[in-house]
Write a protein that holds these residues in place. Sequence first.
Motif, PDB file in Angstrom:
ATOM      1  N   ARG A  16       0.828  -1.202   0.000  1.00 22.67           N
ATOM      2  CA  ARG A  16       0.000   0.000   0.000  1.00 22.67           C
ATOM      3  C   ARG A  16       0.870   1.263   0.000  1.00 22.67           C
ATOM      4  O   ARG A  16       0.537   2.258  -0.634  1.00 22.67           O
ATOM      5  CB  ARG A  16      -0.902  -0.038   1.249  1.00 22.67           C
ATOM      6  N   GLU A  17       1.991   1.205   0.698  1.00 27.63           N
ATOM      7  CA  GLU A  17       2.879   2.363   0.805  1.00 27.63           C
ATOM      8  C   GLU A  17       3.500   2.739  -0.544  1.00 27.63           C
ATOM      9  O   GLU A  17       3.838   3.909  -0.777  1.00 27.63           O
ATOM     10  CB  GLU A  17       3.986   2.077   1.828  1.00 27.63           C
ATOM     11  N   SER A  18       3.642   1.764  -1.413  1.00 27.17           N
ATOM     12  CA  SER A  18       4.268   2.014  -2.715  1.00 27.17           C
ATOM     13  C   SER A  18       3.258   2.416  -3.794  1.00 27.17           C
ATOM     14  O   SER A  18       3.639   2.799  -4.897  1.00 27.17           O
ATOM     15  CB  SER A  18       5.031   0.762  -3.176  1.00 27.17           C
ATOM     16  N   MET A  19       1.972   2.327  -3.483  1.00 32.39           N
ATOM     17  CA  MET A  19       0.933   2.654  -4.457  1.00 32.39           C
ATOM     18  C   MET A  19       0.730   4.176  -4.554  1.00 32.39           C
ATOM     19  O   MET A  19       1.079   4.913  -3.634  1.00 32.39           O
ATOM     20  CB  MET A  19      -0.392   1.978  -4.060  1.00 32.39           C
ATOM     21  N   PRO A  20       0.166   4.648  -5.668  1.00 36.03           N
ATOM     22  CA  PRO A  20      -0.110   6.093  -5.803  1.00 36.03           C
ATOM     23  C   PRO A  20      -1.064   6.556  -4.704  1.00 36.03           C
ATOM     24  O   PRO A  20      -2.058   5.885  -4.404  1.00 36.03           O
ATOM     25  CB  PRO A  20      -0.767   6.202  -7.186  1.00 36.03           C
ATOM     26  N   LYS A  21      -0.775   7.714  -4.113  1.00 43.24           N
ATOM     27  CA  LYS A  21      -1.571   8.209  -2.989  1.00 43.24           C
ATOM     28  C   LYS A  21      -3.061   8.375  -3.321  1.00 43.24           C
ATOM     29  O   LYS A  21      -3.918   8.039  -2.493  1.00 43.24           O
ATOM     30  CB  LYS A  21      -0.984   9.524  -2.477  1.00 43.24           C
ATOM     31  N   PRO A  22      -3.427   8.889  -4.520  1.00 37.93           N
ATOM     32  CA  PRO A  22      -4.859   9.027  -4.809  1.00 37.93           C
ATOM     33  C   PRO A  22      -5.600   7.687  -4.794  1.00 37.93           C
ATOM     34  O   PRO A  22      -6.772   7.625  -4.396  1.00 37.93           O
ATOM     35  CB  PRO A  22      -4.889   9.655  -6.210  1.00 37.93           C
TER      36      PRO A  22
END
Length: 283
Positions: free
Chosen positions: A39-45
């Motif tokens: 989750r930390e590596s995914m795009p923030k939006p």
Amino acid sequence: QQDAKEFFDFLVDCLHEDLNANWQRTPLRALTAKQEEVRESMPKPIVCRTEWGRYTHREQSYLTSLFAGQHASRLRCTTCQFTSTTYEAFYSISVEIPRSGTSNISDCLKSYCAEEMLSGDEVWKCPRCNKEREATKQITITRAPQFLVVHFKRFSAGRGESARKIRTPIDFPLKNLDMTPYMLPSPSTSEYASMVKEYGQDKVKPDPAMQAPYCYDAYAVMRHIGTTLTSGHYTCLARDRARGCWRQFNDTWVGDFDPERLSEREKLQNEMAYIVFYQRSEG
């Protein structure tokens, strides 16, 4: 005496609980360490939307649609640069104010969203280092509520002393408070295209809570008259939208007034302003 901010939190919580349409749903499982890392590596939006869906899975009421926003709190280890971000719903924002001089709401919000150092007694146990490390913490607002409630932290107590009131006047606009500098930036055209390609159009469909402009107009100000948390008096000044004027509510006394004609001592942005209520506008 009941503090007005505590009462607001209590009232909203009670109404939300009574009107919550999803309270019977089975709680979602907590994310594993591996899932959090992904989750930390995914795009923030994308993550913001996913985490909002996890929140509203069991917390969805009329109050949510009115007052609920979302912010992301990111911890970063200063040794290995590992980050961990927590997404939480909020129904109001409490901001620190200076003990002396003058200030404005923009400076307070900048401080609220500024990166701060965690050291000494506040060190963080980094999951990657598996040791207590100095870290930074930063808050970003990721979803804009329809109604924004900003609480000035006017009461502060040192060690061994009772809470004293901070009487610093805080300037704030009655129209066009721009929250854009404190919001998660909108993705660029290339970032948006990349997210659509990887996660699908449905995951990035338009969401007004995550789209600019983020402009707000004030519709009420709660005042605290007095010097301590355990004494004093609360009054409310609210905009009467139907009549196009402002009204003051002080126990049984109610009267109209024009904010533009108030004296410096009586203006809404004086040292008595405690909570400001804003409604999102079209900008």
